[in-house]
Design an enzyme around this catalytic site. Structure first.
Site, PDB file in Angstrom:
ATOM      1  N   ASP A  13       0.807  -1.228   0.000  1.00 58.93           N
ATOM      2  CA  ASP A  13       0.000   0.000   0.000  1.00 58.93           C
ATOM      3  C   ASP A  13       0.835   1.271   0.000  1.00 58.93           C
ATOM      4  O   ASP A  13       0.419   2.311   0.531  1.00 58.93           O
ATOM      5  CB  ASP A  13      -0.965   0.025   1.210  1.00 58.93           C
ATOM      6  CG  ASP A  13      -1.893  -1.172   1.201  1.00 58.93           C
ATOM      7  OD1 ASP A  13      -2.288  -1.601   0.109  1.00 58.93           O
ATOM      8  OD2 ASP A  13      -2.225  -1.669   2.297  1.00 58.93           O
ATOM      9  N   LYS A  16       1.909   2.219  -4.987  1.00 61.86           N
ATOM     10  CA  LYS A  16       2.464   1.663  -6.237  1.00 61.86           C
ATOM     11  C   LYS A  16       1.539   1.950  -7.413  1.00 61.86           C
ATOM     12  O   LYS A  16       1.998   2.208  -8.524  1.00 61.86           O
ATOM     13  CB  LYS A  16       2.665   0.137  -6.104  1.00 61.86           C
ATOM     14  CG  LYS A  16       3.637  -0.271  -5.021  1.00 61.86           C
ATOM     15  CD  LYS A  16       3.701  -1.772  -4.859  1.00 61.86           C
ATOM     16  CE  LYS A  16       2.423  -2.394  -4.372  1.00 61.86           C
ATOM     17  NZ  LYS A  16       2.044  -2.061  -2.986  1.00 61.86           N
ATOM     18  N   GLY A  40      -4.535  -4.270  -3.797  1.00 62.56           N
ATOM     19  CA  GLY A  40      -5.517  -3.233  -4.091  1.00 62.56           C
ATOM     20  C   GLY A  40      -4.754  -1.988  -4.470  1.00 62.56           C
ATOM     21  O   GLY A  40      -4.059  -1.405  -3.639  1.00 62.56           O
ATOM     22  N   HIS A  41      -4.801  -1.619  -5.739  1.00 64.20           N
ATOM     23  CA  HIS A  41      -4.031  -0.468  -6.222  1.00 64.20           C
ATOM     24  C   HIS A  41      -5.001   0.630  -6.637  1.00 64.20           C
ATOM     25  O   HIS A  41      -5.879   0.409  -7.467  1.00 64.20           O
ATOM     26  CB  HIS A  41      -3.146  -0.882  -7.401  1.00 64.20           C
ATOM     27  CG  HIS A  41      -2.169  -1.965  -7.037  1.00 64.20           C
ATOM     28  ND1 HIS A  41      -1.470  -2.683  -7.957  1.00 64.20           N
ATOM     29  CD2 HIS A  41      -1.785  -2.436  -5.828  1.00 64.20           C
ATOM     30  CE1 HIS A  41      -0.684  -3.552  -7.331  1.00 64.20           C
ATOM     31  NE2 HIS A  41      -0.870  -3.426  -6.029  1.00 64.20           N
ATOM     32  N   GLN A 223       1.983  -5.957  -3.341  1.00 66.55           N
ATOM     33  CA  GLN A 223       2.477  -6.079  -1.960  1.00 66.55           C
ATOM     34  C   GLN A 223       3.781  -5.285  -1.783  1.00 66.55           C
ATOM     35  O   GLN A 223       3.948  -4.275  -2.430  1.00 66.55           O
ATOM     36  CB  GLN A 223       2.647  -7.563  -1.570  1.00 66.55           C
ATOM     37  CG  GLN A 223       1.331  -8.293  -1.377  1.00 66.55           C
ATOM     38  CD  GLN A 223       0.708  -8.801  -2.652  1.00 66.55           C
ATOM     39  OE1 GLN A 223       1.365  -9.422  -3.443  1.00 66.55           O
ATOM     40  NE2 GLN A 223      -0.564  -8.534  -2.856  1.00 66.55           N
TER      41      GLN A 223
HETATM   42  P1  GDP Z   1      -0.723   0.394  -3.538  1.00 69.30           P
HETATM   43  O1  GDP Z   1      -1.330  -0.880  -3.086  1.00 69.30           O
HETATM   44  O2  GDP Z   1       0.732   0.457  -3.257  1.00 69.30           O
HETATM   45  O3  GDP Z   1      -1.047   0.726  -4.961  1.00 69.30           O
HETATM   46  O4  GDP Z   1      -1.384   1.546  -2.626  1.00 69.30           O
HETATM   47  P2  GDP Z   1      -2.954   1.704  -2.283  1.00 69.30           P
HETATM   48  O5  GDP Z   1      -3.641   2.201  -3.500  1.00 69.30           O
HETATM   49  O6  GDP Z   1      -3.477   0.468  -1.641  1.00 69.30           O
HETATM   50  O7  GDP Z   1      -2.879   2.797  -1.139  1.00 69.30           O
HETATM   51  C1  GDP Z   1      -2.332   4.067  -1.339  1.00 69.30           C
HETATM   52  C2  GDP Z   1      -3.427   5.112  -1.106  1.00 69.30           C
HETATM   53  O8  GDP Z   1      -2.842   6.381  -0.984  1.00 69.30           O
HETATM   54  C3  GDP Z   1      -4.426   5.225  -2.247  1.00 69.30           C
HETATM   55  O9  GDP Z   1      -5.680   5.568  -1.721  1.00 69.30           O
HETATM   56  C4  GDP Z   1      -3.862   6.362  -3.094  1.00 69.30           C
HETATM   57  O10 GDP Z   1      -4.869   7.051  -3.838  1.00 69.30           O
HETATM   58  C5  GDP Z   1      -3.310   7.256  -2.018  1.00 69.30           C
HETATM   59  N1  GDP Z   1      -2.139   8.056  -2.394  1.00 69.30           N
HETATM   60  C6  GDP Z   1      -1.113   7.730  -3.236  1.00 69.30           C
HETATM   61  N2  GDP Z   1      -0.172   8.694  -3.217  1.00 69.30           N
HETATM   62  C7  GDP Z   1      -0.589   9.622  -2.349  1.00 69.30           C
HETATM   63  C8  GDP Z   1      -0.024  10.855  -1.849  1.00 69.30           C
HETATM   64  O11 GDP Z   1       1.078  11.258  -2.207  1.00 69.30           O
HETATM   65  N3  GDP Z   1      -0.754  11.543  -0.926  1.00 69.30           N
HETATM   66  C9  GDP Z   1      -1.966  11.114  -0.463  1.00 69.30           C
HETATM   67  N4  GDP Z   1      -2.593  11.832   0.444  1.00 69.30           N
HETATM   68  N5  GDP Z   1      -2.528   9.964  -0.912  1.00 69.30           N
HETATM   69  C10 GDP Z   1      -1.842   9.238  -1.819  1.00 69.30           C
HETATM   70  P1  IMO Z   2      -0.952  -4.138  -2.237  1.00 62.83           P
HETATM   71  O1  IMO Z   2      -0.502  -4.689  -3.580  1.00 62.83           O
HETATM   72  C1  IMO Z   2      -0.971  -4.572   2.077  1.00 62.83           C
HETATM   73  C2  IMO Z   2      -0.922  -8.692   3.614  1.00 62.83           C
HETATM   74  C3  IMO Z   2      -2.150  -9.157   4.385  1.00 62.83           C
HETATM   75  C4  IMO Z   2      -1.497 -10.114   5.347  1.00 62.83           C
HETATM   76  C5  IMO Z   2      -0.407 -10.778   4.501  1.00 62.83           C
HETATM   77  C6  IMO Z   2      -0.810 -12.122   3.902  1.00 62.83           C
HETATM   78  O2  IMO Z   2      -2.214  -3.380  -2.288  1.00 62.83           O
HETATM   79  O3  IMO Z   2       0.181  -3.412  -1.599  1.00 62.83           O
HETATM   80  P2  IMO Z   2      -2.409 -12.783   1.905  1.00 62.83           P
HETATM   81  O4  IMO Z   2      -3.870 -12.561   1.684  1.00 62.83           O
HETATM   82  O5  IMO Z   2      -1.548 -12.206   0.840  1.00 62.83           O
HETATM   83  O6  IMO Z   2      -2.076 -14.225   2.175  1.00 62.83           O
HETATM   84  O7  IMO Z   2      -2.073 -11.997   3.271  1.00 62.83           O
HETATM   85  O8  IMO Z   2      -0.132  -9.862   3.449  1.00 62.83           O
HETATM   86  N1  IMO Z   2      -1.206  -8.162   2.259  1.00 62.83           N
HETATM   87  C7  IMO Z   2      -1.169  -6.862   1.948  1.00 62.83           C
HETATM   88  N2  IMO Z   2      -0.975  -5.768   2.726  1.00 62.83           N
HETATM   89  N3  IMO Z   2      -1.137  -4.447   0.760  1.00 62.83           N
HETATM   90  C8  IMO Z   2      -1.284  -5.526  -0.044  1.00 62.83           C
HETATM   91  O9  IMO Z   2      -1.285  -5.452  -1.389  1.00 62.83           O
HETATM   92  C9  IMO Z   2      -1.361  -6.811   0.562  1.00 62.83           C
HETATM   93  N4  IMO Z   2      -1.549  -8.063   0.092  1.00 62.83           N
HETATM   94  C10 IMO Z   2      -1.431  -8.873   1.136  1.00 62.83           C
HETATM   95  O10 IMO Z   2      -2.774  -8.078   5.037  1.00 62.83           O
HETATM   96  O11 IMO Z   2      -0.845  -9.401   6.375  1.00 62.83           O
HETATM   97 MG    MG Z   3      -2.869  -1.538  -1.821  1.00 60.00          MG
END
Ligand code: GDP
Ligand code: IMO
Ligand code: MG
Length: 447
Positions: A13, A16, A40-41, A223
């Site tokens: 999270d 990415k 979840g991106h 991840q």
């Molecule tokens: P990922 O799994 O690495 O793609 O990250 P996620 O999408 O799960 O979580 C990142 C969250 O932060 C998302 O809701 C993005 O829209 C948000 N986000 C990304 N970059 C920034 C930033 O620079 N500032 C803020 N406030 N939010 C951001």
């Molecule tokens: P993105 O791509 C954050 C974590 C779960 C748990 C561990 C194992 O959005 O960064 P799993 O279901 O993969 O067997 O769970 O990994 N986990 C993540 N945490 N972002 C993710 O994906 C994750 N995918 C798995 O919360 O701790």
């Molecule tokens: Mg994510």
């Protein structure tokens, strides 16, 4: 031409999705190489939010080919829902290709994932419950179903009748769950197969062809480094290899074809699920980061645990991934803070250590040693160049870059594409390994 890997440098999270979307502008092909619908991106473009689980974050560019590589595990139901969602938004998915040899998540994988977590009790991992671990376990055990099996109805019937009867023993005898009806599952998955068929190809051939034609390929990790099965905080990890090395295995590309590795990290740290987290903040400050950063999981909606930036794991991620530069996200979340702490080393049983320990039990005993920096207490969301940043924010970035010995090439200050400072070209700028021939840090943040 440059082939670039984008990886998460923390526990997932990191943002990415945003960074991959941004860099996809100059990519011809974007390939997801591991993980499944546990990811979840989030991408925000012109106020519209896209949440992707399996489809690569390059999909919003109509001329960029998107590939789901062989190292991923595919839940067809969720993938089809994602395709439908994009279609409703008038986003073409014709340019999406799916590897024939990726493994398929089946209903019994989800059931076993959830039931085994419950059975573990206080030893649970805190998985997403999406069947990821059991799908990869079947791959290793050689009882997995692959995408190419889905494409062969007779073979699939035969294979699934046997496999579901075998899994039913586990569901019934080990977990006291009702058995699955093999015919029902077979019909359901044959339906999914027809929907996905137009996208299914030998993706390694496509990628190899793209490399030969000198097209720009971006490998998108899911991840993060600390969730890596081999290099993360085992057993509190996912079941695949998010690290840069995973990109070669998960796509069928040789390491000599990779030009660059870009790590993505938040300006603080979050973690979802169980496992040690030395810089975790309970109480008001943790809540503040969670609120300001909207730290709720994209996939499960779970509240993310929040804490200070940990430069020990940052340095580790630089090393394990051979990171050339870093994209630092969510700097804006720190805007209101009076002071900001950074973990520079650990105290392990009274001994100072600057290294991430290999033993998880030892990691659980690490106490952070902090350096405190002043906050800037003004909004940075409008900043578009380094000069726009308050001095304290600039000092914070320089401090992190120096501690981790990696240049920060991108700074993100909001979820949208434009809320970004490009410090130096992350793809064509100098490689980190070449920056310090004598081992001393040079300009880590080109200011
Ligand atoms: P990922 O799994 O690495 O793609 O990250 P996620 O999408 O799960 O979580 C990142 C969250 O932060 C998302 O809701 C993005 O829209 C948000 N986000 C990304 N970059 C920034 C930033 O620079 N500032 C803020 N406030 N939010 C951001
Ligand atoms: P993105 O791509 C954050 C974590 C779960 C748990 C561990 C194992 O959005 O960064 P799993 O279901 O993969 O067997 O769970 O990994 N986990 C993540 N945490 N972002 C993710 O994906 C994750 N995918 C798995 O919360 O701790
Ligand atoms: Mg994510």
């Amino acid at each position: 031409m440059a082939n670039v890997i984008v990886i998460g440098a923390q526990w997932g999270d990191e943002g990415k999705g945003k960074i991959t979307d941004l860099l996809s502008r100059s990519a011809d092909v974007v390939v997801r190489y591991q993980g499944g619908v546990n990811a979840g991106h989030t991408i925000v473009v012109k106020g519209q939010t896209f949440k992707l689980h399996l489809i690569p974050s390059g999909i919003l560019y109509p001329n960029t080919d998107c590939i789901i590589g062989c190292g991923t595990v595919i839940d067809p139901q969720i993938l089809i829902a994602e395709l439908d969602q994009l279609k409703e938004l008038n986003i073409s998915t014709d340019h999406l290709l799916i590897s024939e040899t990726a493994h398929v998540t089946m209903p019994y994988h989800r059931l076993i994932d959830q039931a085994s977590e419950e059975r573990r009790g206080s030893h649970k991992i805190g998985t997403t419950g999406r069947g990821i671990g059991p799908t990869y376990a079947d791959k290793s055990e050689r009882t997995g179903i692959r995408v190419l099996d889905l494409m062969d109805p007779d073979g699939l019937r035969e294979q699934l009748e046997w496999t579901i009867n075998y899994k039913n023993v586990i569901l019934e005898k080990l977990y006291n769950l009702p058995p699955l009806d093999p015919q029902e599952v077979i019909e359901q998955y044959l339906g999914y197969a027809e929907r996905l068929r137009p996208h299914v190809v030998d993706t390694s051939l496509k990628i190899s062809d793209a490399i030969q034609r000198r097209r720009n390929i971006l490998f998108e990790g899911a991840q993060g480094t600390l969730l890596d099965l081999d290099h993360g905080t085992y057993p509190y990890v996912t079941s695949s290899n998010p690290v840069a090395g995973g990109a070669c295995v998960g796509t069928g590309v040789g390491p000599t074809m990779i030009d660059r590795v870009i790590g993505v990290s938040k300006a603080y740290t979050t973690r979802v699920g169980e496992g040690p987290f030395p810089t975790e903040l309970d109480g008001e400050l943790g809540e503040l980061l969670c609120d300001r950063g909207a730290e709720f999981g994209t996939t499960t909606g779970r509240k993310r645990r929040c804490g200070w930036f940990d430069a020990v794991i940052g340095r580790y991620a630089v090393r394990i991934n051979g990171m050339d530069c870093m994209a630092l996200t969510k700097l804006d979340v720190l805007d209101e803070l009076e002071e900001i702490k950074v973990c520079v080393a650990y105290d392990i049983d009274g001994q100072r250590s600057e290294h991430f320990p290999t033993s998880s039990r030892q990691f659980a005993r690490c106490r952070p040693i902090y350096k405190t920096l002043p906050g800037w207490k003004v909004s940075t969301t409008h900043c578009r160049t380094l000069e726009d940043l308050p001095q304290a924010a600039l000092d914070y970035l320089k401090f992190l870059a120096e501690l981790m010995e990696v240049p920060i090439a991108i700074v993100s200050l909001g979820a949208s594409r434009d809320q970004t400072i490009i410090v130096e070209d992350p793809i064509h700028g100098p490689k980190r390994a070449l920056l310090h021939p004598d081992g001393t840090p040079a300009t880590l943040l080109s200011a």
